[in-house]
Design an enzyme around this catalytic site. Sequence first.
Site, PDB file in Angstrom:
ATOM      1  CB  ALA A 157      -1.009   0.040   1.141  1.00  0.00           C
ATOM      2  CB  ALA A 158       4.434   2.085  -0.462  1.00  0.00           C
ATOM      3  N   GLY A 159       2.183   2.575  -2.580  1.00  0.00           N
ATOM      4  CA  GLY A 159       1.713   3.278  -3.762  1.00  0.00           C
ATOM      5  C   GLY A 159       0.344   3.913  -3.547  1.00  0.00           C
ATOM      6  CG  ASP A 160      -3.128   1.636  -2.942  1.00  0.00           C
ATOM      7  OD1 ASP A 160      -3.083   1.904  -4.159  1.00  0.00           O
ATOM      8  OD2 ASP A 160      -3.450   0.514  -2.515  1.00  0.00           O
TER       9      ASP A 160
HETATM   10  P1  ADP Z   1       3.985   0.706  -5.150  1.00  0.00           P
HETATM   11  O1  ADP Z   1       3.534   0.344  -3.763  1.00  0.00           O
HETATM   12  O2  ADP Z   1       2.851   1.071  -6.062  1.00  0.00           O
HETATM   13  O3  ADP Z   1       4.953  -0.268  -5.755  1.00  0.00           O
HETATM   14  P2  ADP Z   1       6.265   2.386  -4.523  1.00  0.00           P
HETATM   15  O4  ADP Z   1       6.839   1.218  -3.794  1.00  0.00           O
HETATM   16  O5  ADP Z   1       7.035   2.929  -5.664  1.00  0.00           O
HETATM   17  O6  ADP Z   1       4.770   2.108  -4.990  1.00  0.00           O
HETATM   18  O7  ADP Z   1       6.065   3.537  -3.419  1.00  0.00           O
HETATM   19  C1  ADP Z   1       5.465   4.785  -3.690  1.00  0.00           C
HETATM   20  C2  ADP Z   1       6.283   5.887  -3.024  1.00  0.00           C
HETATM   21  O8  ADP Z   1       6.357   5.644  -1.601  1.00  0.00           O
HETATM   22  C3  ADP Z   1       7.721   5.965  -3.512  1.00  0.00           C
HETATM   23  O9  ADP Z   1       7.841   6.873  -4.591  1.00  0.00           O
HETATM   24  C4  ADP Z   1       8.464   6.490  -2.277  1.00  0.00           C
HETATM   25  O10 ADP Z   1       8.439   7.899  -2.242  1.00  0.00           O
HETATM   26  C5  ADP Z   1       7.651   5.928  -1.121  1.00  0.00           C
HETATM   27  N1  ADP Z   1       8.295   4.693  -0.643  1.00  0.00           N
HETATM   28  C6  ADP Z   1       7.991   3.415  -0.979  1.00  0.00           C
HETATM   29  N2  ADP Z   1       8.828   2.524  -0.399  1.00  0.00           N
HETATM   30  C7  ADP Z   1       9.703   3.258   0.334  1.00  0.00           C
HETATM   31  C8  ADP Z   1      10.807   2.951   1.176  1.00  0.00           C
HETATM   32  N3  ADP Z   1      11.199   1.674   1.387  1.00  0.00           N
HETATM   33  N4  ADP Z   1      11.466   3.981   1.766  1.00  0.00           N
HETATM   34  C9  ADP Z   1      11.080   5.273   1.572  1.00  0.00           C
HETATM   35  N5  ADP Z   1      10.048   5.623   0.795  1.00  0.00           N
HETATM   36  C10 ADP Z   1       9.363   4.650   0.178  1.00  0.00           C
END
Ligand code: ADP
Length: 302
Positions: A247-250
């Site tokens: 859910a980082a992307g969400d």
């Molecule tokens: P998804 O979950 O769709 O694959 P990402 O992993 O690219 O999306 O995460 C979206 C954003 O969240 C990234 O551009 C970044 O800014 C932040 N993010 C994700 N993972 C990390 C991490 N391990 N450390 C710091 N920021 C993160």
Amino acid sequence: GVLVVGSITADVTAFSARFPRRGETVLGHDFTLVLGGKGANQAVASARAGARTWLAGCVGRDPFREIVLDGLRAHGVELDQVRTVDGRTGVAHIRVDASGENDIVITPLANAELGPAMVDASIAATAGKAGVLLLQLEVPAATTCHAAKAGRAAGLTVVLDPAPAQPLPDDTWPHIDLVTPNESEAAELTGVEVTDAASAERAGRWFLDRGVGHALITLGAGGAVSVTAAGARHFTAYQVTAVDTTAAGDAFTGSLGAALAAGDDVERAIRRGMAAGALATTRPGASPSLPGRDEVDALMTG
Ligand code: ADP
């Protein structure tokens, strides 16, 4: 405010030391049942980021309906654009092993019923209140494509998170103000293998060539690459200790949308999205891991 058009699921997750082999039964040690779906997660992220947020989506008539509506309500998402349709609420069936690997079967069920007429009604119902439209690809693609066109025509800022990646008709792209794929989605859509900022920029140009105003390729801990006609820019990620990147992307897209709706300039909105994405990785789970506005402020001011 923000209008999200997207999926709602009950996420049913079993935790076991290892995955069963085909045909085998193993004993698990934990189980959770929570709100999920990209549409719902982005709506929760947007509401937690402080925007008044409506979710246009479909649930069925079954006990899972109450669970997902309770989850949306608890996070402050407006429910008047959620439709109850005949049949069952969508389900994501997830297994997680001791190493944190997962596999997922999503059954759309009620989500398949979300159609263009419902989208039009929701755009009309939120006119003058929502300024940003958030779209993903977990509902029928024809519905998302229609929403992009109708949203643009209504003067909304249209943001598409093209996940899960799938090809879209050429005439959809010009209605997208901002597209936010991660590395694998960007690669799948553009054919450019995205491994670093330079390749992310090349993938971003693919979207611009098709009429998208602004491409933002997210690179996890590698941050994000912003590509517009004015040029490309690499934003470095906030430093956190990640435990679960679900859910980082969400979190990123929901928080970005909320910031744009609040009138932040796009650079600040990108930073708010990135801070929310980073914070979401510091806690396990999807919707329960989405950060509030105060936490984002705290991370941004360091
Ligand atoms: P998804 O979950 O769709 O694959 P990402 O992993 O690219 O999306 O995460 C979206 C954003 O969240 C990234 O551009 C970044 O800014 C932040 N993010 C994700 N993972 C990390 C991490 N391990 N450390 C710091 N920021 C993160």
